[in-house]
Design a protein around this motif. Structure first.
Motif, short mmCIF file in Angstrom:
data_model
loop_
_atom_site.label_atom_id
_atom_site.label_comp_id
_atom_site.label_asym_id
_atom_site.label_seq_id
_atom_site.Cartn_x
_atom_site.Cartn_y
_atom_site.Cartn_z
N GLU A 211 0.81 28.31 -19.44
CA GLU A 211 -0.61 29.26 -19.50
C GLU A 211 -1.91 28.49 -20.07
OE1 GLU A 211 -2.48 33.09 -22.10
OE2 GLU A 211 -0.36 32.88 -21.08
N LEU A 212 -1.94 28.02 -21.05
CA LEU A 212 -3.04 27.08 -21.38
C LEU A 212 -3.77 25.76 -21.48
CD1 LEU A 212 -1.59 28.02 -25.39
CD2 LEU A 212 -2.82 29.59 -23.40
N ASP A 213 -2.85 24.91 -21.11
CA ASP A 213 -3.76 23.69 -19.77
C ASP A 213 -2.78 23.75 -18.29
OD1 ASP A 213 -0.79 23.14 -19.25
OD2 ASP A 213 -0.76 21.70 -21.18
N GLY A 214 -2.78 25.00 -17.65
CA GLY A 214 -2.64 24.83 -16.24
C GLY A 214 -1.43 24.25 -15.93
N SER A 215 -0.14 23.61 -16.46
CA SER A 215 0.03 22.19 -15.62
C SER A 215 1.44 23.02 -15.66
CB SER A 215 1.25 21.60 -16.97
OG SER A 215 1.64 21.90 -17.75
N ILE A 216 2.87 22.40 -14.96
CA ILE A 216 3.50 22.94 -13.84
C ILE A 216 4.60 22.22 -14.42
CG2 ILE A 216 5.25 24.15 -12.34
CD1 ILE A 216 2.22 25.31 -11.18
N ASN A 217 5.88 22.56 -15.29
CA ASN A 217 6.45 21.69 -16.47
C ASN A 217 8.17 22.18 -15.03
OD1 ASN A 217 5.05 20.70 -17.48
ND2 ASN A 217 6.68 21.15 -19.35
N THR A 218 8.27 20.16 -14.42
CA THR A 218 9.46 20.54 -13.29
C THR A 218 11.34 20.02 -14.82
OG1 THR A 218 8.73 20.02 -11.90
CG2 THR A 218 10.60 19.41 -11.75
N TYR A 219 11.94 20.75 -14.52
CA TYR A 219 12.78 20.50 -15.41
C TYR A 219 14.30 19.93 -15.06
CZ TYR A 219 10.27 22.09 -19.56
OH TYR A 219 9.18 21.47 -20.91
N ALA A 220 15.04 19.54 -15.29
CA ALA A 220 16.84 19.45 -14.27
C ALA A 220 17.62 20.32 -15.91
CB ALA A 220 17.31 18.18 -14.42
N ARG A 221 18.41 20.61 -14.82
CA ARG A 221 19.41 22.18 -15.70
C ARG A 221 20.83 21.54 -16.08
NH1 ARG A 221 22.00 27.09 -14.64
NH2 ARG A 221 22.32 28.30 -16.59
N ASP A 222 20.99 21.61 -17.07
CA ASP A 222 22.56 21.22 -17.20
C ASP A 222 23.57 22.73 -17.06
OD1 ASP A 222 25.06 21.33 -18.42
OD2 ASP A 222 24.74 19.40 -18.72
N ALA A 223 23.96 22.77 -16.09
CA ALA A 223 24.73 24.78 -16.34
C ALA A 223 25.61 24.59 -16.31
CB ALA A 223 25.70 24.49 -14.32
N GLU A 224 26.12 23.40 -17.42
CA GLU A 224 27.47 23.67 -18.58
C GLU A 224 26.97 24.17 -19.75
OE1 GLU A 224 30.82 24.16 -18.28
OE2 GLU A 224 30.29 24.75 -15.71
N THR A 225 25.51 23.71 -20.77
CA THR A 225 24.93 23.29 -21.58
C THR A 225 23.99 24.82 -21.92
OG1 THR A 225 24.42 21.81 -21.71
CG2 THR A 225 26.23 21.26 -22.69
N GLY A 226 23.14 24.73 -20.70
CA GLY A 226 21.83 25.05 -20.68
C GLY A 226 21.16 24.25 -20.93
N ALA A 227 21.32 22.91 -21.36
CA ALA A 227 19.92 22.08 -21.35
C ALA A 227 18.64 22.04 -20.49
CB ALA A 227 21.07 21.08 -22.36
N LEU A 228 17.50 21.41 -21.48
CA LEU A 228 16.35 20.74 -20.00
C LEU A 228 16.57 20.00 -19.75
CD1 LEU A 228 14.54 24.26 -20.15
CD2 LEU A 228 16.59 23.66 -18.24
N THR A 229 16.33 18.91 -19.18
CA THR A 229 15.28 17.38 -18.99
C THR A 229 14.64 17.35 -18.56
OG1 THR A 229 18.00 17.26 -19.42
CG2 THR A 229 15.70 15.35 -18.84
N GLU A 230 13.51 16.83 -18.83
CA GLU A 230 11.87 16.96 -17.96
C GLU A 230 11.96 16.46 -17.46
OE1 GLU A 230 6.82 16.64 -18.86
OE2 GLU A 230 8.69 17.89 -20.83
N LEU A 231 11.19 16.20 -16.14
CA LEU A 231 11.26 15.76 -15.18
C LEU A 231 10.05 15.57 -14.74
CD1 LEU A 231 13.46 16.92 -12.60
CD2 LEU A 231 14.58 15.10 -14.31
N GLN A 232 8.83 16.16 -14.51
CA GLN A 232 7.68 16.33 -14.46
C GLN A 232 6.57 17.26 -14.60
OE1 GLN A 232 7.12 17.73 -9.98
NE2 GLN A 232 5.20 15.79 -9.91
N SER A 233 5.44 17.01 -15.13
CA SER A 233 4.23 18.13 -15.27
C SER A 233 3.48 17.90 -13.94
CB SER A 233 4.16 17.98 -17.10
OG SER A 233 3.08 18.45 -17.18
N ILE A 234 2.92 18.39 -14.15
CA ILE A 234 1.89 18.26 -13.23
C ILE A 234 0.67 19.39 -13.24
CG2 ILE A 234 2.77 19.47 -11.06
CD1 ILE A 234 1.84 18.13 -9.30
#
Length: 348
Positions: A211-234
């Motif tokens: 909301e506050l900087d108007g960006s969209i982050n893309t994350y890869a998600r590990d379905a087993e652990t729920g963990a997120l890895t950032e791939l991009q912020s645009i």
């Protein structure tokens, strides 16, 4: 009007000032909207400050609506399978002013997130589709703004705007309980303000609008652990915009090829192409929206985007170019005071 034999597409628009849900029919050829009914949301005589969140059950048989004024009632509605009209089934209490609602895949549990109260809650849903009182309340980092289960119903994710984190709580659908300790799985840039999010590719990707900087982050998600890895912020903002803004909502087309976000400071909708190999985003379109685009939705056919203008009392109608993702404004429909949330279904 839809042609004979075409399943009607029904649009529900929450109007916070009026404490009503406008029920409309969408013409699948032109995008034109026709009002069918206005359904009250009972429980208080005060407006619902800021928003009146809605959530559909996974089977599209029930709709839930939460007022954000005391005593914070959530109303349950049955959706008529022929007309799409709503029938009030009952109300229950939420533990606070809740900014977001979502149901789990079984239709037995209703999740909610409190921005002001910094908490998540789970309410049981009975066999008749009626939400009952809260069965669990979990304190979160500041300003929990959205909550949704992952597609496999194993984790409950929440975006905490004030904490600049995304949580992933393990979830047991049999008991309806989440982890009792907040579990951050991604941190945004400081003061980015993660607000809403969507899953893609069966849960392999997660997109978060800040909301506050108007960006969209893309994350890869590990379905087993729920963990997120950032791939991009645009950035989704027009050139030259600086400082804090007020990005609001985010949605994918049903085929997953295009993603859109809304911003209330610049009153714009931005659209992105989704790379078919990587899931990364590239700008496809940017258009003027209705004033204060608090929320929007895309129809099940992926042909139209409907944007609620909180300040205008209208829903803007945009045709989606299936080849490029470009948006073309094709009309608007007045719906009531402070429209802010839209859900769309196609009747069987």
């Amino acid at each position: 009007m839809p042609s004979a034999g075409t399943a009607p597409t029904i649009v529900y628009v929450a109007c916070a000032e009026d404490r009503e849900i406008a029920v409309l029919m969408l013409d699948p050829g032109t995008g034109a909207l026709r009002e069918l009914a206005r359904t009250p949301v009972p429980g208080t005589n005060e407006p619902s400050p800021g928003s009146l969140p809605l959530a559909l059950s996974a089977d599209r048989r029930f709709l839930y609506a939460a007022l954000r004024s005391p005593p914070f009632p959530v109303s349950s509605y049955a959706i008529d399978p022929v007309s799409g009209l709503l029938r009030h089934l009952g109300s229950a209490a939420l533990p606070d002013s809740m900014a977001y609602l979502a149901t789990d895949a079984t239709g037995r549990h209703l999740f909610s997130a409190s921005y002001g109260g910094s908490k998540l809650a789970v309410n049981a849903i009975d066999a008749d589709g009626v939400a009952r009182d809260a069965t669990q309340v979990l304190a979160t980092p500041p300003k929990a703004h959205s909550v949704r289960p992952d597609p496999a119903n194993r984790f409950v994710y929440a975006a905490c705007l004030g904490g600049d984190v995304v949580l992933a709580q393990s979830f047991d659908a049999a008991t309806g309980r989440m982890d009792t300790t907040p579990r951050p799985v991604a941190a945004t840039r400081p003061d980015a303000g993660p607000r809403h999010f969507v899953f893609a590719r069966g849960g392999a990707l997660l997109y978060v609008i800040n909301e506050l900087d108007g960006s969209i982050n893309t994350y890869a998600r590990d379905a087993e652990t729920g963990a997120l890895t950032e791939l991009q912020s645009i950035s989704m903002l027009p050139p030259g915009v600086t400082g804090r803004v007020a990005a609001a909502d985010i949605h994918l087309t049903p085929d997953g090829r295009f993603l859109y976000g809304s911003d209330r400071t610049t009153n714009t909708l931005a659209g992105f192409r989704v790379d078919p190999a990587t899931g990364l985003l590239s700008l496809a379109t940017r258009v003027a929206s209705e004033p204060t685009p608090r929320g929007f939705a895309i129809d099940p056919a992926g042909r139209f985007l409907l944007c609620a203008g909180l300040a205008s009392g209208r829903v803007g109608i945009y045709a989606i170019d299936g080849a490029t993702g470009a948006l073309e404004r094709v009309g608007a429909q007045r719906v009531g005071g402070q429209p802010n949330w839209i859900e769309i279904i196609r009747l069987a």
